[in-house]
Motif scaffolding. Sequence first.
Motif, PDB file in Angstrom:
ATOM      1  N   VAL A   1       0.691  -1.163  -0.024  1.00  9.69           N
ATOM      2  CA  VAL A   1       0.013  -0.109  -0.074  1.00  9.69           C
ATOM      3  C   VAL A   1       1.023   1.191  -0.111  1.00  9.69           C
ATOM      4  N   LYS A   2       0.620   1.973  -0.912  1.00 11.45           N
ATOM      5  CA  LYS A   2       1.493   3.240  -0.998  1.00 11.45           C
ATOM      6  C   LYS A   2       1.392   4.199   0.267  1.00 11.45           C
ATOM      7  N   ARG A   3       2.174   5.003   0.653  1.00  9.08           N
ATOM      8  CA  ARG A   3       2.212   5.836   1.689  1.00  9.08           C
ATOM      9  C   ARG A   3       1.135   6.709   1.490  1.00  9.08           C
ATOM     10  N   HIS A   4       0.448   6.776   2.813  1.00  9.29           N
ATOM     11  CA  HIS A   4      -0.916   7.708   2.939  1.00  9.29           C
ATOM     12  C   HIS A   4      -1.342   7.749   4.297  1.00  9.29           C
ATOM     13  N   ALA A   5      -2.120   8.607   4.553  1.00  4.86           N
ATOM     14  CA  ALA A   5      -2.810   8.620   5.905  1.00  4.86           C
ATOM     15  C   ALA A   5      -4.103   8.545   5.747  1.00  4.86           C
ATOM     16  N   ASP A   6      -4.817   8.071   6.768  1.00  5.32           N
ATOM     17  CA  ASP A   6      -6.220   7.318   6.518  1.00  5.32           C
ATOM     18  C   ASP A   6      -7.038   8.782   6.538  1.00  5.32           C
ATOM     19  N   LYS A   7      -8.095   8.437   5.659  1.00  4.76           N
ATOM     20  CA  LYS A   7      -9.157   9.706   5.901  1.00  4.76           C
ATOM     21  C   LYS A   7     -10.108   9.508   6.739  1.00  4.76           C
ATOM     22  N   SER A   8     -10.043   8.393   7.634  1.00  3.88           N
ATOM     23  CA  SER A   8     -11.129   8.388   8.581  1.00  3.88           C
ATOM     24  C   SER A   8     -10.914   9.244   9.993  1.00  3.88           C
TER      25      SER A   8
ATOM     26  N   ALA B   1      -2.809 -11.734  19.343  1.00  2.00           N
ATOM     27  CA  ALA B   1      -3.887 -11.902  18.927  1.00  2.00           C
ATOM     28  C   ALA B   1      -5.235 -11.246  19.569  1.00  2.00           C
ATOM     29  N   ASP B   2      -5.144 -10.930  20.592  1.00  7.85           N
ATOM     30  CA  ASP B   2      -6.156 -10.352  21.443  1.00  7.85           C
ATOM     31  C   ASP B   2      -6.035  -8.703  21.513  1.00  7.85           C
ATOM     32  N   THR B   3      -5.065  -8.248  20.554  1.00  8.07           N
ATOM     33  CA  THR B   3      -4.863  -6.853  20.631  1.00  8.07           C
ATOM     34  C   THR B   3      -5.189  -5.978  19.280  1.00  8.07           C
ATOM     35  N   ILE B   4      -5.583  -4.655  19.475  1.00  3.29           N
ATOM     36  CA  ILE B   4      -6.079  -4.068  18.047  1.00  3.29           C
ATOM     37  C   ILE B   4      -5.085  -3.041  17.910  1.00  3.29           C
ATOM     38  N   LEU B   5      -4.588  -2.784  16.970  1.00  2.76           N
ATOM     39  CA  LEU B   5      -3.799  -1.752  16.722  1.00  2.76           C
ATOM     40  C   LEU B   5      -4.683  -0.447  16.132  1.00  2.76           C
ATOM     41  N   ILE B   6      -4.549   0.699  16.668  1.00  2.19           N
ATOM     42  CA  ILE B   6      -5.639   1.824  16.496  1.00  2.19           C
ATOM     43  C   ILE B   6      -4.798   2.912  15.809  1.00  2.19           C
ATOM     44  N   ASN B   7      -4.889   3.511  14.748  1.00  2.00           N
ATOM     45  CA  ASN B   7      -4.292   4.453  14.407  1.00  2.00           C
ATOM     46  C   ASN B   7      -5.513   5.675  14.323  1.00  2.00           C
ATOM     47  N   VAL B   8      -4.789   6.983  14.340  1.00  2.00           N
ATOM     48  CA  VAL B   8      -5.618   8.381  14.481  1.00  2.00           C
ATOM     49  C   VAL B   8      -5.881   8.480  12.766  1.00  2.00           C
ATOM     50  N   GLY B   9      -6.842   9.084  12.324  1.00  2.00           N
ATOM     51  CA  GLY B   9      -6.942   9.412  10.969  1.00  2.00           C
ATOM     52  C   GLY B   9      -7.189  11.055  10.778  1.00  2.00           C
ATOM     53  N   ASP B  10      -7.163  11.414   9.542  1.00  2.00           N
ATOM     54  CA  ASP B  10      -7.058  12.895   9.326  1.00  2.00           C
ATOM     55  C   ASP B  10      -8.235  13.587   9.972  1.00  2.00           C
ATOM     56  N   GLN B  11      -9.273  13.056  10.131  1.00  2.00           N
ATOM     57  CA  GLN B  11     -10.636  13.712  10.585  1.00  2.00           C
ATOM     58  C   GLN B  11     -10.421  14.238  12.351  1.00  2.00           C
ATOM     59  N   MET B  12      -9.588  12.881  12.616  1.00  2.00           N
ATOM     60  CA  MET B  12      -9.432  13.229  14.056  1.00  2.00           C
ATOM     61  C   MET B  12      -8.253  14.268  14.318  1.00  2.00           C
ATOM     62  N   GLU B  13      -7.319  14.116  13.459  1.00  2.00           N
ATOM     63  CA  GLU B  13      -6.000  15.218  13.540  1.00  2.00           C
ATOM     64  C   GLU B  13      -6.927  16.544  13.531  1.00  2.00           C
ATOM     65  N   ILE B  14      -7.952  16.653  12.490  1.00  2.00           N
ATOM     66  CA  ILE B  14      -8.550  18.063  12.335  1.00  2.00           C
ATOM     67  C   ILE B  14      -9.347  18.465  13.746  1.00  2.00           C
TER      68      ILE B  14
END
Length: 312
Positions: free
Chosen positions: A185-192, A222-235
């Motif tokens: 997947v090319k470099r990007h930040a999530d739009k979520s 297996a019981d852990t979720i990775l969460i990342n901030v998306g652009d709309q949270m940054e805003i």
Amino acid sequence: MEKPKFKTVQEVVAAGEGLPARYLQAPTGNDNGIPLNASIPEMDIPAIDLSLLLSASEDGREELNKLHLALSTWGVVQVMNHGITKAFLDKIYKLTKEFCALPSEEKQKYAREIGSIQGYGNDMILWDDQVLDWIDRLYITTYPEDQIQLKFWPQVPTGFRHVWRKCYDGYMYPPCPRPDKVIGVKRHADKSAFTLLLPDKNVEGLQFLKDGKWYKAPIVSADTILINVGDQMEIMSNGIYKSPVHRVVTNREKERISVATFFIPGADKEILPVDGLVSEARPRLCKPVKNYVELLNNYYLQGLRPIAASLI
Ligand SMILES: O=C(O)CCC(=O)C(=O)O
Ligand SMILES: [Fe+2]
């Protein structure tokens, strides 16, 4: 609706005709000639205990500080004790893997249609000389209900529809003959607003950019979720929480499966910095935006981060 004629990466591999030039990054690429599969350090991100975080105790406050620090530096955390059972996460993962392993003809029944993002398919081709990502994906909207299009929801494997109702998009990265030159997947930040990830338990590939350097994400249990901030949270956080730029690299030996859920505010909702986070010392960074996701493709085409559209 017309279904596009495209080859998924799995079909490209099965055809045995070698690696099409469309997947090869230009010699200088994004990374000044550094091979995409060069070895890099692992990022050090904390695991947050969500059950502690929600308790009104000293430990809860400590957990909150950890969370705040992680989101304002990396924009990524691991989360455990989140209340979703390991059995359920295992099931999502297993069903995704089973779907990916089905013959092409079966998966093509759910093929994305022209003009739609939902469905099964390759990297979306948005412009003529686009270098393609080495990925096949099944993308499904599960909320709001009126946007559900069941025709894209696999009937096989059994149970898939039932379990996926809760969320999730699945990705499959087959082994790749040129991991130095082909990107998953090319470099990007999530739009979520934010993204939940169940990355492959055995195969690395996900990388985050911090201060101009790439770091690999840890393999989480297996019981852990990775969460990342998306652009709309940054805003909304007025830039306090970072929407990290990330990518996925490929490897020669192993397929990689990953499952993601994007939490995306409704297109009609105005997204803007929260009042309490705007001050003289920290002026408003962004203009209010609506339908942020639609902004994305325009900016993507210009190689810009869509958040640039909303910066003051
Ligand atoms: O495959 C992964 O682990 C991450 C994929 C990703 O970053 C995305 O779909 O936005
Ligand atoms: Fe992403």
